[in-house]
Design an enzyme around this catalytic site. Structure first.
Site, PDB file in Angstrom:
ATOM      1  N   LYS A 115       7.469   2.622  10.173  1.00 25.03           N
ATOM      2  CA  LYS A 115       7.963   1.282  10.517  1.00 25.03           C
ATOM      3  C   LYS A 115       9.335   1.331  11.172  1.00 25.03           C
ATOM      4  O   LYS A 115       9.611   0.575  12.101  1.00 25.03           O
ATOM      5  CB  LYS A 115       7.980   0.403   9.261  1.00 25.03           C
ATOM      6  CG  LYS A 115       6.578   0.055   8.775  1.00 25.03           C
ATOM      7  CD  LYS A 115       6.608  -0.815   7.533  1.00 25.03           C
ATOM      8  CE  LYS A 115       5.187  -1.150   7.080  1.00 25.03           C
ATOM      9  NZ  LYS A 115       5.162  -1.972   5.853  1.00 25.03           N
ATOM     10  N   LYS A 198      -9.945  -1.075  11.453  1.00 27.88           N
ATOM     11  CA  LYS A 198     -10.044  -1.683  10.135  1.00 27.88           C
ATOM     12  C   LYS A 198      -9.699  -3.169  10.212  1.00 27.88           C
ATOM     13  O   LYS A 198      -8.791  -3.564  10.945  1.00 27.88           O
ATOM     14  CB  LYS A 198      -9.073  -0.949   9.202  1.00 27.88           C
ATOM     15  CG  LYS A 198      -9.039  -1.425   7.775  1.00 27.88           C
ATOM     16  CD  LYS A 198      -8.018  -0.579   7.009  1.00 27.88           C
ATOM     17  CE  LYS A 198      -7.765  -1.135   5.624  1.00 27.88           C
ATOM     18  NZ  LYS A 198      -6.709  -0.364   4.923  1.00 27.88           N
ATOM     19  N   LYS A 201      -4.775  -8.014   8.895  1.00 16.87           N
ATOM     20  CA  LYS A 201      -4.016  -9.168   9.361  1.00 16.87           C
ATOM     21  C   LYS A 201      -3.092  -8.809  10.517  1.00 16.87           C
ATOM     22  O   LYS A 201      -2.590  -9.688  11.214  1.00 16.87           O
ATOM     23  CB  LYS A 201      -3.183  -9.735   8.207  1.00 16.87           C
ATOM     24  CG  LYS A 201      -4.007 -10.429   7.139  1.00 16.87           C
ATOM     25  CD  LYS A 201      -4.598 -11.734   7.638  1.00 16.87           C
ATOM     26  CE  LYS A 201      -5.202 -12.528   6.484  1.00 16.87           C
ATOM     27  NZ  LYS A 201      -5.708 -13.831   6.929  1.00 16.87           N
TER      28      LYS A 201
END
Length: 335
Positions: A115, A198, A201
């Site tokens: 990240k 996959k 969201k």
């Protein structure tokens, strides 16, 4: 007091609705563990703060997450269900864990590296760096022997084990050393518009995600618009027919039929009939769950009573662990 092994797991309230992959990949197994284990489950709202959420959205998403967990089968009479921030000991033990963790250890956490590489170190909050220490505190507070997580969380469980062993060796035996209860592979659910990815969201488009709280007509449209192929036979082949295979997996998982039985149900039928049947199965499966979640959200007094009782049960365990931790470290209790 129970002799059952204790499990602890949590889920972030980052959206107003769980999707089908959340249910089949995690929550379904949480429900099953209620009977075989002393189960503690929390909505980890403190972890969600690393994304700087809108306050009104965070409140709504947190309550919605709790309502959906209950509607999906978590029973406050059979498990301890609570909101992370309702138990202050999480933050307090997290500081202890931070003081035990080496900078190099924290830097090697894969999720932080990934990240921070995407957003740059100047734009990466310190909370993301210390996230695994708060997660360790979440687990160790409840003396959990097992932690139901996906494979992607294995590294965090290893850090938790290392910190617990380090504390026990440095001070005194205080923490149960947890092991990862890696959730069964189960049904892998993929994006309806990109059946090689996959269901998540983080997808670019919501049209590939089957959300529990979406109105039935919305999910029907999504499934009927799912990407397939130019053939006509309904058969399972993840390489050649990923879209059809994904829909077969969904149908199989929600009807409790094998893939072979599911294929047989559509022998000689076209994709239109097949998609319609999958849509009906999904909508009818989620209909009572969605209705129950909305009913709970319409009665905030009742929902808050459940959360208060859950927090009280959680605090009874957490506060004892924190007291034992402080005692072991020489921190003087308030008179």
């Amino acid at each position: 007091m129970t002799n059952k092994d204790r499990v602890l797991s949590g889920i972030q309230p980052t959206h107003e609705s769980f999707h089908l992959g959340n249910y089949l990949g995690a929550v379904k197994q949480w429900v099953e563990l209620q009977d075989s284990h002393d189960a503690f489950y929390c909505v980890v709202d403190l972890h969600a703060l690393t994304t700087s959420p809108d306050p009104a959205k965070l409140r709504k998403q947190t309550l919605s997450s709790v309502a959906q967990l209950i509607a999906l089968g978590l029973d406050p009479e059979r498990c301890t269900l609570f909101i992370q921030s309702h138990v202050p000991a999480h933050n307090q033990l997290a500081w202890v864990m931070e003081c035990l963790t080496g900078f190099g250890e924290a830097s090697r956490m894969t999720q932080f590296k990934d990240k921070s590489a995407k957003s740059g170190t100047d734009r990466t909050v310190v909370g993301l760096f210390t996230y695994p220490m708060l997660m360790a505190a979440d687990i160790l507070l409840y003396q959990a022997s097992q932690v139901p997580v996906g494979e992607d969380q294995r590294q965090h469980i290893e850090l938790t084990r290392d910190l617990a062993q380090r504390f026990n060796a440095t001070y005194k035996e205080t923490f149960t050393i947890p092991s990862g209860y890696i959730l069964k592979a189960g049904a892998k659910i993929y994006d309806l518009q990109d059946p090689t990815a996959k269901m998540s969201k983080s997808a670019e488009s919501p049209s590939g995600i089957i959300d529990l709280m979406d109105a039935p007509e919305v999910n029907i449209k999504k499934i009927k618009s799912a990407v397939t192929d130019t053939e006509r036979d309904v058969s399972f082949d993840e390489k050649k027919k990923p879209g059809i295979s994904n829909l077969l997996t969904i149908y199989s998982a929600l009807t409790n039929k094998s893939i072979k039985e599911s294929e047989a149900d559509f022998s000689g039928k076209g994709y239109g009939d097949f998609k319609g049947a999958v849509a009906e199965v999904v909508v009818e499966f989620f209909r009572p769950i969605r209705a129950k979640a909305l009913e709970l959200l319409d009665d905030p007094t009742h929902l808050n009573k459940i959360l208060t009782l859950g927090a009280e049960k959680a605090e009874e365990v957490a506060n004892k662990t924190l007291k034992d931790t402080y005692d072991a470290m020489g921190i003087i209790p308030r008179a």
